[in-house]
Design an enzyme around this catalytic site. Structure first.
Site, mmCIF file in Angstrom:
data_model
loop_
_atom_site.group_PDB
_atom_site.id
_atom_site.type_symbol
_atom_site.label_atom_id
_atom_site.label_comp_id
_atom_site.label_asym_id
_atom_site.label_seq_id
_atom_site.Cartn_x
_atom_site.Cartn_y
_atom_site.Cartn_z
ATOM 1 N N HIS A 8 56.950 35.404 15.294
ATOM 2 C CA HIS A 8 57.996 35.810 16.247
ATOM 3 C C HIS A 8 57.692 37.143 16.886
ATOM 4 O O HIS A 8 58.565 37.769 17.485
ATOM 5 C CB HIS A 8 59.367 35.863 15.536
ATOM 6 C CG HIS A 8 59.682 34.609 14.789
ATOM 7 N ND1 HIS A 8 59.524 34.495 13.434
ATOM 8 C CD2 HIS A 8 60.069 33.391 15.245
ATOM 9 C CE1 HIS A 8 59.841 33.265 13.067
ATOM 10 N NE2 HIS A 8 60.171 32.569 14.145
ATOM 11 N N GLY A 9 56.427 37.635 16.750
ATOM 12 C CA GLY A 9 55.988 38.799 17.513
ATOM 13 C C GLY A 9 56.303 40.161 16.935
ATOM 14 O O GLY A 9 56.318 41.153 17.654
#
Lengths: 175, 433
Positions: free
Chosen positions: A140-141
């Site tokens: 999710h970065g």
């Protein structure tokens, strides 16, 4: 049902209540093994004993991954630059404020030992990736710096530090 | 309204046969009326409260039931115990030929309370069968299989067959020497069937011999069948509640004075004997947990070596003795299955109008001889099939079948029974009732 109705509690009432209480305690006790059996068994606990890792083969700027208690642990031999980057950050601006000194052992600040589990939802972040030169989690970065601290992204906390100690300058014991 | 042979239970479901003791018509037991508004709201939509109330609280129960009537509750308790311990054991068990034996040892040594759960489950199976035999013997002694309880009895026979299948498959799972070879012997029974026997056995095995496919399917079915048993038990209790309990006098209750409410009388009697039963159960589990386990089952299964002394668990021994007492392979298998199937027919084999053995002096004696034959066959099943043991097995087997096929039909015609009491109250309280 024949009941002797009286205002005073009778011997029968006492016996009924006492039996019910003992029965309830017995019932609860009987549940204990059924629930406790789901806890890690003795062989799993034994496999979770501390491990020793030799640091000598780890080159400058290299990060290796070992497993302890089924968790991935990054051992990163940081360069002077990476240490500088980690120490020069204003701690108050961090989402999870923590100084680099609190995340490494005295006199051994070239060694970063962190649990490689993203504090968001548990994926393994990639080392030497991301805008802060630290870790990047592809799920999710989330972005971590060279001290494993969260800088940007959905993760709420810094990468956890496992319990470890230096047995000698070139060997650590994790756990 | 005294148990003459009619097709239907008189006047509908129990307790509509009960008359009021003051002579003013039919007795109506108390009805569930919740005071709480929320409970009334639920009850109007799903009347579970009322069902429980009418089945186990206000339910009129014959007032003369003795402790032999508590074994139904004991069996329900044991079924729950086996399912609970079984489900948690499966969390640690591996149903593979390489992993099964080791996984059981890991349960015994490493899993928290694993030793306790395993011993509870293994000894629980034995206690389950002990209780079911007491329950069946009670039914036979007091004529609980007679009109109008024929279907109730047959459902019981079905439950018993399912229990035997479940127990057999469970025993295979630890994959010890006895597990493997018991599986081989029992599946080979079906090879006695002419023409289709061998294909059936191959189909059961899933291979050319007992092996991992056999183990895995037995594991699947062993998990499934207890829930099938649970379903048939629901039918069994339903059938019971349509006709009402039998009682030691074998005489139908006439008025509500012949009965008491199930709660608290029967409920507490059941709970008390469950506690006593658990003491016996606990005795095995904590002091002699391996007494009933065959030592050979601590050796991992070896398909190349058969143990010298293959014995099934004690609860199969009587049937094992019957099987081995017939010299012909097919006839032995037929005798084995017939010895269980014959039970389903006793409501019609027994021609006597009198239910309870209390009032049947001859039947009582033949019955106890039959119990001795069953126990004797059990003992003989554990012996090597040679010499005097074979002769005795054959004698007992003949008596076993003669009791059902000769004694039961004839006694109904020739036995002089004792006079029955006029009512249950009279038999309990004397003529003053």
């Amino acid at each position: 049902m024949t009941t002797a109705s009286s205002a005073e509690p009778t011997r029968r009432d006492f016996l009924y209540i006492a039996t019910a209480v003992v029965g309830a305690v017995g019932g609860a006790a009987a549940l204990v093994p059924l629930i406790a059996q789901m806890n890690p068994d003795a062989s799993t606990v034994a496999a979770g004993a501390p491990i020793e890792v030799d640091l000598a083969p780890i080159a400058d700027n290299q990060a290796i991954k070992v497993f302890w208690r089924s968790k991935p642990i990054y051992i990163w031999h940081r360069t002077k630059e990476e240490i500088q980057h980690a120490q020069n950050v204003d701690v108050a601006t961090l989402p999870d404020p923590q100084s680099d000194a609190a995340r490494v052992k005295d006199g051994h600040d070239q060694w970063l030992v962190v649990i490689g589990i993203c504090t968001h939802l548990g994926c393994i972040p990639l080392a030497h990736e991301g805008d802060y030169g630290g870790f990047f989690c592809p799920c999710h970065g989330s972005q971590y710096d060279t001290s494993g601290r969260i800088r940007r992204g959905p993760a709420p906390a810094n990468l956890a530090i496992p319990p470890y100690a230096f047995v000698s300058d070139s060997k650590i014991r994790i756990g | 309204m005294t148990g003459h042979s009619t097709v239907d239970p008189p006047a509908g479901a129990w307790p509509s046969q009960l008359k009021r003791s003051d002579g003013k018509g039919l007795y109506e037991p108390p009805v569930y009326r919740p005071k709480n508004a929320l409970l009334r709201w639920v009850e109007a939509r799903l009347p579970i409260g009322g069902l429980i109330y009418s089945s186990v609280v206000a339910y009129p129960t014959p007032r003369n039931l003795n402790y032999w009537w508590t074994f139904g509750a004991i069996l329900t308790f044991m079924l729950m115990a086996q399912i609970a311990t079984g489900v948690v054991l499966v969390m640690h068990y591996a149903a593979t030929a390489d992993g099964a034996f080791d996984s059981v040892e890991r349960i015994m040594r490493d899993v928290n309370y694993g030793w306790l759960l395993r011993y509870l489950h293994a000894n629980g199976a034995s206690m389950f069968f002990l209780a079911v035999y007491v329950h069946m013997f009670r039914g036979m002694y007091y004529g609980s299989y007679k009109e109008p309880r024929e279907v109730l009895w047959i459902l019981g026979v079905i439950i018993y067959l399912l229990m035997m299948a479940t127990g057999f498959m469970g025993y295979v799972l630890p994959w010890g020497q006895m597990s493997f070879w018991a599986a081989t012997v029992i599946t080979n029974l079906f090879s006695a069937i002419p023409i289709v026997g061998d294909p059936i056995v191959t189909w059961l095995w899933g291979g050319y011999a007992v092996g991992e496919p056999t183990l895995q399917r037995f594991f699947s079915l062993h998990y499934l069948l207890p829930f099938v048993i649970l379903g048939v038990v629901v039918l069994h209790i339903w059938a019971l509640h349509v006709v009402g309990q039998n009682n030691p006098a074998g005489v139908d209750p006439q008025t509500e004075k012949d009965t008491v409410a199930f709660t608290p009388y029967a409920t507490l009697k059941d709970i008390f004997l469950i506690a006593v039963f658990c003491i016996a159960y606990g005795w095995f589990v904590f002091y002699i947990p391996n007494y009933l386990l065959a030592a050979d089952n601590f050796i991992p299964a070896n398909p190349g070596v058969t143990p010298t002394h293959i014995v099934p668990e004690w609860y199969y021994l009587p049937f094992y003795a019957i099987l081995r007492s017939i010299p012909d392979k097919l006839m032995g298998v037929i005798a084995l299955f017939a010895s269980i199937i014959v039970l389903a027919f006793i409501p019609w084999l027994d021609t006597s109008r009198v239910r309870s053995a209390r009032y049947r002096p001859l039947f009582k004696q033949f019955f106890w001889l039959w119990v001795i034959a069953c126990v004797g066959l059990g003992w003989l099943g554990s012996k090597q099939p040679e010499g005097i043991y074979v002769i005795l097995s054959r004698v007992f087997t003949v008596y076993y079948f003669a009791f059902f096929l000769i004694v039961m039909p004839l006694l109904g015609i020739f036995e002089k029974t004792k006079p029955l009491p006029n009512s249950i109250s009279e038999s309990v309280l004397g003529a003053k009732a």
